[in-house]
Design an enzyme around this catalytic site. Structure first.
Site, PDB file in Angstrom:
ATOM      1  N   LEU A 374      -2.854   2.052  -5.857  1.00 14.15           N
ATOM      2  CA  LEU A 374      -1.487   1.761  -5.454  1.00 14.15           C
ATOM      3  C   LEU A 374      -0.824   3.068  -5.036  1.00 14.15           C
ATOM      4  CD1 LEU A 374      -0.488  -0.718  -8.305  1.00 14.15           C
ATOM      5  CD2 LEU A 374      -1.116  -1.295  -5.961  1.00 14.15           C
ATOM      6  N   SER A 375       0.342   2.943  -4.403  1.00 10.56           N
ATOM      7  CA  SER A 375       1.002   4.178  -3.959  1.00 10.56           C
ATOM      8  C   SER A 375       1.306   5.093  -5.136  1.00 10.56           C
ATOM      9  CB  SER A 375       2.283   3.836  -3.196  1.00 10.56           C
ATOM     10  OG  SER A 375       3.158   3.086  -4.027  1.00 10.56           O
ATOM     11  N   GLU A 376       1.639   4.518  -6.306  1.00 12.56           N
ATOM     12  CA  GLU A 376       1.895   5.330  -7.488  1.00 12.56           C
ATOM     13  C   GLU A 376       1.353   4.616  -8.731  1.00 12.56           C
ATOM     14  OE1 GLU A 376       3.121   8.327  -7.498  1.00 12.56           O
ATOM     15  OE2 GLU A 376       3.834   8.418  -5.424  1.00 12.56           O
ATOM     16  N   THR A 377       0.762   5.386  -9.611  1.00 16.32           N
ATOM     17  CA  THR A 377       0.408   4.951 -10.962  1.00 16.32           C
ATOM     18  C   THR A 377       1.047   5.941 -11.920  1.00 16.32           C
ATOM     19  OG1 THR A 377      -1.703   3.997 -10.258  1.00 16.32           O
ATOM     20  CG2 THR A 377      -1.466   4.534 -12.596  1.00 16.32           C
ATOM     21  N   CYS A 408       8.925  10.495  -8.352  1.00 21.49           N
ATOM     22  CA  CYS A 408       8.684   9.193  -7.730  1.00 21.49           C
ATOM     23  C   CYS A 408       9.730   8.220  -8.249  1.00 21.49           C
ATOM     24  CB  CYS A 408       7.276   8.678  -8.044  1.00 21.49           C
ATOM     25  SG  CYS A 408       6.947   7.056  -7.321  1.00 21.49           S
TER      26      CYS A 408
END
Length: 613
Positions: A374-377, A408
């Site tokens: 995903l774009s961020e974890t 983020c």
């Protein structure tokens, strides 16, 4: 040919015996009869060969007439003897065989009795041209199987009798071992408190039980006198099951409460006990069998079964001290769509919870972020409350599929959403310790009952400035595929390209390969909204160098966008829209005095589970 001379001829000429047997009638020796006779005389061979006492001299035995020979005038009666009578006659020779030569002679006698007597017509058929016996089934003792004939003639039944006796004794011992294992398992089960047994049966959590047993098994194998295994199990029901596991394995377990500031932590201590008791099956396996109504006693002992697996599992434990160990727990995760009013909109982020005693290295964190893709974890770890700390605080780290980042927004919103919706804090505000400093998230109810709420993030302003004069601006023109550029600004790490219209942003076909050549972490593209729109501006964000071709909704980018559009529109409150394929809406407020940006948005949890490694 007289019967006596015929029999003597058979003894002197084994080849003639084989030929005669091969030419016998099919109705006289069928497949079924051959199998019965072979089985019967193998049994007779066992009885005769196992004899140890010699009653007659070998010479006299060889010269004595066969007990199956008919008396004079009794040939027809002899031919009518049943198979049982022949067996009785041969059994009378038990104990009269001493050496190998005598055994072979007696085996030959048995084989000759298997060969049916030939009448005159059959003897004449010996000289008839073929085909003369195609329909006769071949015997195991025919010329086609000479090896089987010799093998039977040379059987040493003394050895085979000893082998069979040892196998019988082994079977008895195995049965006793199985009975003992079954008794031990049932005794261990009854050792558990009756209420705990009922909880184990009703809950049926074999995976959780198996995890506890993996830790305990390693502790029993490697532990010594005075060693203590400490496990932090905060859930009271899971703690009850853990005590049941300890009782099953005959261990002593106690739970103690440790006060850390205002927070009470539960620690379950398991004391090593020197015991030779080793159960054949684990409690988890026992519960599965009970659930399925099956029984599988007699498996290898628990501590020998999958021994290497147990060791590998427990090698990942963190040692508290020489006498303390903590098992690595499963990591709970949630996938949340941030800045979205409904599922499958906004920007998805994976939120993973780590206990304060479960420290993972950076390589593991990055590998998991790559696995989620995903774009961020992000990774949340609770921080122990100190005396001067008022708000609950968590450590928060953000990872893209390829690297860790400093800030983020949407992953922070997702983290706060998980904390508030799962009741992990009693406060309406939670703090995050990050690489960008202390960030706060506030729960803002939209209804009186508080079932619907926004989350307000407090981020630092990211000021925009002029692009370095030495920068080649044509790179950005190529990146936006020749779109009409109004302005270009820079932040510490990103570049902002302002286009002429809303449509220019929404319809933009960026050139990702050109964006990756830009000397920045990410490229922001923005434009003011058209007249009459409910929004103030729109934007898109691209970061291919961080494994994100286009980020669906980027909260941190609006810390720079709020600063830029505030100077252009002379206002501090904005309703922003990120025009990705998923889309997302943000309420943005710029606090010029404190140089902070407040981002508000909703979130939806779409997935949850456990990381098993």
């Amino acid at each position: 040919i007289s019967p006596k001379s015929q029999r003597a001829s058979f003894i002197r000429s084994p080849l003639l015996i084989l030929v005669a047997f091969f030419l016998s009638k099919a109705e006289q020796v069928s497949r079924v009869q051959s199998a019965q006779l072979s089985s019967s005389y193998l049994y007779l061979g066992e009885s005769i060969m196992a004899a140890t006492n010699v009653l007659l001299r070998d010479e006299s035995l060889l010269m004595s007439p066969s007990p199956l020979d008919p008396r004079r005038g009794d040939a027809s009666a002899y031919r009518g003897l049943s198979l049982e009578k022949k067996i009785e006659a041969l059994e009378s020779l038990t104990g009269q065989v001493s050496n190998r030569r005598s055994r072979r002679w007696l085996n030959d006698r048995i084989l000759m009795e298997l060969v049916p007597r030939l009448d005159a017509q059959e003897i004449r058929g010996l000289f008839a041209p073929p085909p003369w016996g195609d329909d006769v089934p071949p015997s195991a003792f025919s010329l086609t199987n000479v090896g089987e004939w010799d093998k039977f003639r040379n059987i040493d039944m003394d050895k085979e009798a000893n082998i069979m006796d040892s196998l019988n004794q082994s079977s008895v011992r195995q049965k006793g071992h199985v009975d003992a294992d079954k008794t031990a398992v049932l005794t261990a089960w009854r050792r558990i408190d009756c209420r705990t047994r009922e909880a184990l049966r009703r809950s049926f959590l074999p995976d959780l039980i198996e995890g506890y047993e993996n830790c305990i098994s390693h502790f029993i194998e490697e532990g010594g006198e005075g060693d203590v295994l400490e496990l932090k199990v905060q859930d009271p029901f899971h703690r009850l099951l853990l005590h049941g596991v300890c009782e099953y394995h005959n261990l002593v377990s106690t739970t103690e409460t440790e006060q850390i500031g205002k927070k009470a932590m539960k620690r379950t201590k398991i004391k090593w006990k020197n015991s030779d008791e080793k159960l054949s099956i684990s409690l988890a396996h026992f519960l599965r069998m009970s659930k399925e109504g099956a029984c599988c006693i007699g498996a290898p002992p628990l501590y020998m079964q999958h021994k290497d697996h147990f060791r590998q599992e427990c090698e990942s434990m963190e040692l508290w001290s020489k006498q303390k160990m903590v098992a690595r727990k499963r990591v709970k995760y949630f996938v949340v769509d941030a800045f979205a009013d409904s599922a499958f909109k906004g920007n998805p982020a994976a939120v993973c919870f780590l206990d304060d005693d479960d420290q993972r290295d950076d390589a593991w964190l990055q590998s998991l972020a790559t696995e989620f893709n995903l774009s961020e974890t992000c990774f949340l770890t609770p921080i122990t409350v100190s005396d001067d700390q008022v708000l609950p605080r968590f450590s928060l780290r953000w990872f893209t599929p390829v690297a860790e980042v400093d800030l983020c927004g949407h992953a922070t919103l997702a983290s706060a959403h998980v904390i508030f919706t799962n009741g992990l804090v009693d406060s309406e505000v939670v703090e995050f310790a990050t690489r960008s400093g202390i960030l706060t998230a506030k729960r803002v109810p939209l209804t009186e009952e508080g079932s619907t709420f926004l989350i307000e993030l407090d981020f630092p302003v990211v000021p925009t400035c002029e692009v370095n004069s030495t920068t080649d601006l044509s790179v950005f023109s190529n990146a936006v595929n020749g779109a009409d550029i109004v302005d270009i600004k820079a932040t510490e790490k990103d570049v902002l390209v302002v286009l002429s219209s809303w449509e220019s942003v929404t319809e933009l076909q960026p050139r990702i390969d050109e964006i990756s050549k830009c000397s920045c972490e990410g490229l922001m593209v923005s434009a003011a909204a058209s007249a009459g729109s409910q929004y103030d501006f729109c934007s898109r964000y691209f970061a291919p160098n961080f494994g994100i071709n286009e980020d669906p909704v980027t909260g941190s980018a609006h810390c720079a966008l709020a600063h830029y559009w505030s100077t252009k529109m002379n206002k501090c409150d904005f309703l922003a829209y990120q025009a990705s394929s998923r889309g997302g809406t943000l309420n943005v407020h710029l606090d010029k005095e404190k140089q902070r940006v407040l981002l508000r948005g909703k979130a939806i949890t779409v997935m949850e589970g456990c990381v098993l490694v």
